[in-house]
Design a protein around this motif. Sequence first.
Motif, PDB file in Angstrom:
ATOM      1  N   LEU B 147      37.248  27.851  37.360  1.00 19.92           N
ATOM      2  CA  LEU B 147      37.726  29.172  37.748  1.00 19.92           C
ATOM      3  C   LEU B 147      38.695  29.019  38.911  1.00 19.92           C
ATOM      4  O   LEU B 147      38.509  28.170  39.782  1.00 19.92           O
ATOM      5  CB  LEU B 147      36.549  30.055  38.163  1.00 19.92           C
ATOM      6  CG  LEU B 147      35.491  30.319  37.087  1.00 19.92           C
ATOM      7  CD1 LEU B 147      34.344  31.148  37.669  1.00 19.92           C
ATOM      8  CD2 LEU B 147      36.096  31.030  35.900  1.00 19.92           C
ATOM      9  N   THR B 148      39.735  29.841  38.910  1.00 13.70           N
ATOM     10  CA  THR B 148      40.673  29.813  40.025  1.00 13.70           C
ATOM     11  C   THR B 148      40.047  30.563  41.207  1.00 13.70           C
ATOM     12  O   THR B 148      39.072  31.300  41.035  1.00 13.70           O
ATOM     13  CB  THR B 148      41.994  30.502  39.640  1.00 13.70           C
ATOM     14  OG1 THR B 148      41.740  31.906  39.490  1.00 13.70           O
ATOM     15  CG2 THR B 148      42.552  29.940  38.356  1.00 13.70           C
ATOM     16  N   PRO B 149      40.579  30.361  42.410  1.00 13.54           N
ATOM     17  CA  PRO B 149      40.029  31.047  43.587  1.00 13.54           C
ATOM     18  C   PRO B 149      39.953  32.558  43.382  1.00 13.54           C
ATOM     19  O   PRO B 149      38.954  33.196  43.724  1.00 13.54           O
ATOM     20  CB  PRO B 149      41.022  30.699  44.691  1.00 13.54           C
ATOM     21  CG  PRO B 149      41.628  29.406  44.257  1.00 13.54           C
ATOM     22  CD  PRO B 149      41.671  29.448  42.761  1.00 13.54           C
ATOM     23  N   ARG B 150      41.040  33.110  42.823  1.00 13.65           N
ATOM     24  CA  ARG B 150      41.066  34.551  42.607  1.00 13.65           C
ATOM     25  C   ARG B 150      39.970  34.968  41.639  1.00 13.65           C
ATOM     26  O   ARG B 150      39.302  35.983  41.822  1.00 13.65           O
ATOM     27  CB  ARG B 150      42.433  34.949  42.055  1.00 13.65           C
ATOM     28  CG  ARG B 150      42.754  36.423  42.167  1.00 13.65           C
ATOM     29  CD  ARG B 150      42.629  36.932  43.570  1.00 13.65           C
ATOM     30  NE  ARG B 150      43.433  38.125  43.799  1.00 13.65           N
ATOM     31  CZ  ARG B 150      43.412  38.806  44.912  1.00 13.65           C
ATOM     32  NH1 ARG B 150      42.611  38.431  45.907  1.00 13.65           N
ATOM     33  NH2 ARG B 150      44.177  39.872  45.077  1.00 13.65           N
ATOM     34  N   GLU B 151      39.795  34.169  40.603  1.00 13.76           N
ATOM     35  CA  GLU B 151      38.771  34.492  39.609  1.00 13.76           C
ATOM     36  C   GLU B 151      37.380  34.429  40.220  1.00 13.76           C
ATOM     37  O   GLU B 151      36.497  35.216  39.874  1.00 13.76           O
ATOM     38  CB  GLU B 151      38.881  33.534  38.421  1.00 13.76           C
ATOM     39  CG  GLU B 151      40.073  33.838  37.512  1.00 13.76           C
ATOM     40  CD  GLU B 151      40.448  32.703  36.595  1.00 13.76           C
ATOM     41  OE1 GLU B 151      41.394  32.883  35.816  1.00 13.76           O
ATOM     42  OE2 GLU B 151      39.812  31.634  36.673  1.00 13.76           O
ATOM     43  N   ILE B 152      37.168  33.511  41.142  1.00  9.56           N
ATOM     44  CA  ILE B 152      35.874  33.423  41.810  1.00  9.56           C
ATOM     45  C   ILE B 152      35.637  34.671  42.643  1.00  9.56           C
ATOM     46  O   ILE B 152      34.531  35.225  42.660  1.00  9.56           O
ATOM     47  CB  ILE B 152      35.802  32.158  42.678  1.00  9.56           C
ATOM     48  CG1 ILE B 152      35.783  30.917  41.767  1.00  9.56           C
ATOM     49  CG2 ILE B 152      34.567  32.170  43.568  1.00  9.56           C
ATOM     50  CD1 ILE B 152      35.772  29.602  42.512  1.00  9.56           C
ATOM     51  N   GLU B 153      36.702  35.137  43.302  1.00  7.82           N
ATOM     52  CA  GLU B 153      36.580  36.394  44.055  1.00  7.82           C
ATOM     53  C   GLU B 153      36.155  37.526  43.136  1.00  7.82           C
ATOM     54  O   GLU B 153      35.242  38.296  43.441  1.00  7.82           O
ATOM     55  CB  GLU B 153      37.941  36.752  44.680  1.00  7.82           C
ATOM     56  CG  GLU B 153      38.224  36.108  46.012  1.00  7.82           C
ATOM     57  CD  GLU B 153      39.524  36.662  46.605  1.00  7.82           C
ATOM     58  OE1 GLU B 153      39.463  37.601  47.403  1.00  7.82           O
ATOM     59  OE2 GLU B 153      40.615  36.130  46.250  1.00  7.82           O
ATOM     60  N   VAL B 154      36.859  37.620  42.015  1.00 12.64           N
ATOM     61  CA  VAL B 154      36.557  38.694  41.060  1.00 12.64           C
ATOM     62  C   VAL B 154      35.128  38.570  40.556  1.00 12.64           C
ATOM     63  O   VAL B 154      34.396  39.559  40.467  1.00 12.64           O
ATOM     64  CB  VAL B 154      37.553  38.655  39.881  1.00 12.64           C
ATOM     65  CG1 VAL B 154      37.132  39.639  38.796  1.00 12.64           C
ATOM     66  CG2 VAL B 154      38.956  38.971  40.366  1.00 12.64           C
ATOM     67  N   LEU B 155      34.736  37.341  40.243  1.00  4.33           N
ATOM     68  CA  LEU B 155      33.386  37.119  39.723  1.00  4.33           C
ATOM     69  C   LEU B 155      32.335  37.559  40.743  1.00  4.33           C
ATOM     70  O   LEU B 155      31.313  38.150  40.395  1.00  4.33           O
ATOM     71  CB  LEU B 155      33.208  35.636  39.365  1.00  4.33           C
ATOM     72  CG  LEU B 155      31.874  35.237  38.746  1.00  4.33           C
ATOM     73  CD1 LEU B 155      31.533  36.108  37.546  1.00  4.33           C
ATOM     74  CD2 LEU B 155      31.886  33.778  38.349  1.00  4.33           C
ATOM     75  N   HIS B 156      32.594  37.269  42.005  1.00  3.68           N
ATOM     76  CA  HIS B 156      31.653  37.694  43.038  1.00  3.68           C
ATOM     77  C   HIS B 156      31.472  39.212  43.028  1.00  3.68           C
ATOM     78  O   HIS B 156      30.350  39.709  43.105  1.00  3.68           O
ATOM     79  CB  HIS B 156      32.146  37.245  44.421  1.00  3.68           C
ATOM     80  CG  HIS B 156      31.682  35.884  44.811  1.00  3.68           C
ATOM     81  ND1 HIS B 156      32.525  34.796  44.860  1.00  3.68           N
ATOM     82  CD2 HIS B 156      30.459  35.420  45.155  1.00  3.68           C
ATOM     83  CE1 HIS B 156      31.832  33.731  45.223  1.00  3.68           C
ATOM     84  NE2 HIS B 156      30.580  34.082  45.414  1.00  3.68           N
ATOM     85  N   LEU B 157      32.595  39.906  42.933  1.00  3.07           N
ATOM     86  CA  LEU B 157      32.503  41.372  42.936  1.00  3.07           C
ATOM     87  C   LEU B 157      31.808  41.864  41.667  1.00  3.07           C
ATOM     88  O   LEU B 157      31.022  42.808  41.705  1.00  3.07           O
ATOM     89  CB  LEU B 157      33.908  41.975  43.055  1.00  3.07           C
ATOM     90  CG  LEU B 157      34.624  41.643  44.370  1.00  3.07           C
ATOM     91  CD1 LEU B 157      36.022  42.226  44.368  1.00  3.07           C
ATOM     92  CD2 LEU B 157      33.832  42.182  45.553  1.00  3.07           C
ATOM     93  N   LEU B 158      32.111  41.194  40.558  1.00  5.36           N
ATOM     94  CA  LEU B 158      31.477  41.573  39.297  1.00  5.36           C
ATOM     95  C   LEU B 158      29.965  41.468  39.417  1.00  5.36           C
ATOM     96  O   LEU B 158      29.224  42.354  38.994  1.00  5.36           O
ATOM     97  CB  LEU B 158      31.978  40.661  38.171  1.00  5.36           C
ATOM     98  CG  LEU B 158      31.409  40.980  36.784  1.00  5.36           C
ATOM     99  CD1 LEU B 158      31.979  42.276  36.254  1.00  5.36           C
ATOM    100  CD2 LEU B 158      31.661  39.849  35.813  1.00  5.36           C
ATOM    101  N   ILE B 159      29.513  40.376  40.029  1.00  3.30           N
ATOM    102  CA  ILE B 159      28.083  40.145  40.186  1.00  3.30           C
ATOM    103  C   ILE B 159      27.452  41.213  41.065  1.00  3.30           C
ATOM    104  O   ILE B 159      26.295  41.578  40.891  1.00  3.30           O
ATOM    105  CB  ILE B 159      27.840  38.741  40.775  1.00  3.30           C
ATOM    106  CG1 ILE B 159      28.179  37.681  39.736  1.00  3.30           C
ATOM    107  CG2 ILE B 159      26.403  38.594  41.236  1.00  3.30           C
ATOM    108  CD1 ILE B 159      28.161  36.276  40.271  1.00  3.30           C
TER     109      ILE B 159
END
Lengths: 207, 207
Positions: B147-159
């Motif tokens: 996952l790219t850094p941005r995607e990790i950010e998004v994933l965190h919010l998704l969680i």
Amino acid sequence: MPRIIIFEDNDKLRESLAYLLKTQPEYEMVGEYNNCKEAATITRVYKPDVVLMDIDMPGDSGINGVRYVKENRPQTSVIMYTVFEDDEKLFQCLCAGANGYLLKQTPPQKLFDGIQEVIAGGAPMSPVIARKVLNSFQHGKSNKYFLTPREIEVLHLLIKGYSAKMIAANLDISFDTARAHLKNIYQKLHVNSGKEAIGKALGEHIV
Amino acid sequence: MPRIIIFEDNDKLRESLAYLLKTQPEYEMVGEYNNCKEAATITRVYKPDVVLMDIDMPGDSGINGVRYVKENRPQTSVIMYTVFEDDEKLFQCLCAGANGYLLKQTPPQKLFDGIQEVIAGGAPMSPVIARKVLNSFQHGKSNKYFLTPREIEVLHLLIKGYSAKMIAANLDISFDTARAHLKNIYQKLHVNSGKEAIGKALGEHIV
DNA sequence: TTCGGTATCACTCAAATGAGTGAGTACCCG
DNA sequence: CGGGTACTCACTCATTTGAGTGATACCGAA
């Protein structure tokens, strides 16, 4: 010689701890503080090997204290030292990177043992804490939201990523019934979506 | 007097352990077995207070052994006793309800201490094991799905249960961009919904 | 027996979601 | 310079979801 720092707001306790440690020739007390606001800086400057951290301090709690220390010097071992057995705080500390968790009822000799143990790469924990930590891997199931058995079944499937349709098929009930269960679960958990429900359920060890 | 049972397929080790325990007048050895196929029955019949369980045994592994014991007598304390430090097996044992985890390098005296500790409601663990257990609460971030850094950010919010709209607002990007990130995350995680992604992310300690 | 809780099902409606397609910008690295 | 990657944004479309409302049936306790 292992360098030790204490964060503890109770003056009497902190001073007697510091005194005790100073009497041990094998340790070097390099600081004692009644708050952990400056823990980050202190950690960078004094490079402690072991930190004793109280949880309940005015201002920043010891939970943030662990973070400050670990973010600035991961190789420093942090032992939580507290009266509390509070589950929520316990897990917050562990997730923040604490390396040990001793209750204040721990006798001084055990405290010294604990310090030796973290230095050796171990993780000293009071027996009751260790038991809780292990338990957290299996039971969970606090069910403080009073979910019914059927709702717990549905929640399990939801967590597995099942859609309402899949849940209905799996439990052999109608699509609308599955959705009804989901709606009730959301109400009980005080959330408004399946995603939030999953996060809450996994985060709070409900299932 | 605490009743103890051993499951261990190595004959020499099992017999010497049993011998050692028999010499301790404060324990009562009520059985020793080289497999755990009958662990359920044995547990019901002999009602042990403490079980020493090897992991690597022919037939049913000690992981199943823990289950057999715990399902039939939850109040029996089970101590895993093994040479392995294998993470996967470790966590399987813990999830199956093990109350302690000692490596076979543990000296006899520490073993006796461990038995005392489980009886007292504690959870004896070899230092290296205790450290792994605590680490499991934080480490995470394997990012084996690239996952790219941005995607990790998004994933965190998704969680955290955020909707696409909330994620967009939080990251100050457009609604469609947020959805684009989500779509890419689902692809990389090989899932088809936010719910599945949350389950996978939390389950595999990706974040 | 009535009441409350659980579980079941149906219908509507607006909003959110997943999937597909396409495209522009910026940046790093070779 | 070119190619790759990350990040950005827009549009469409069918499906899913959350929320509201209401209804039936079973069971056990009051």
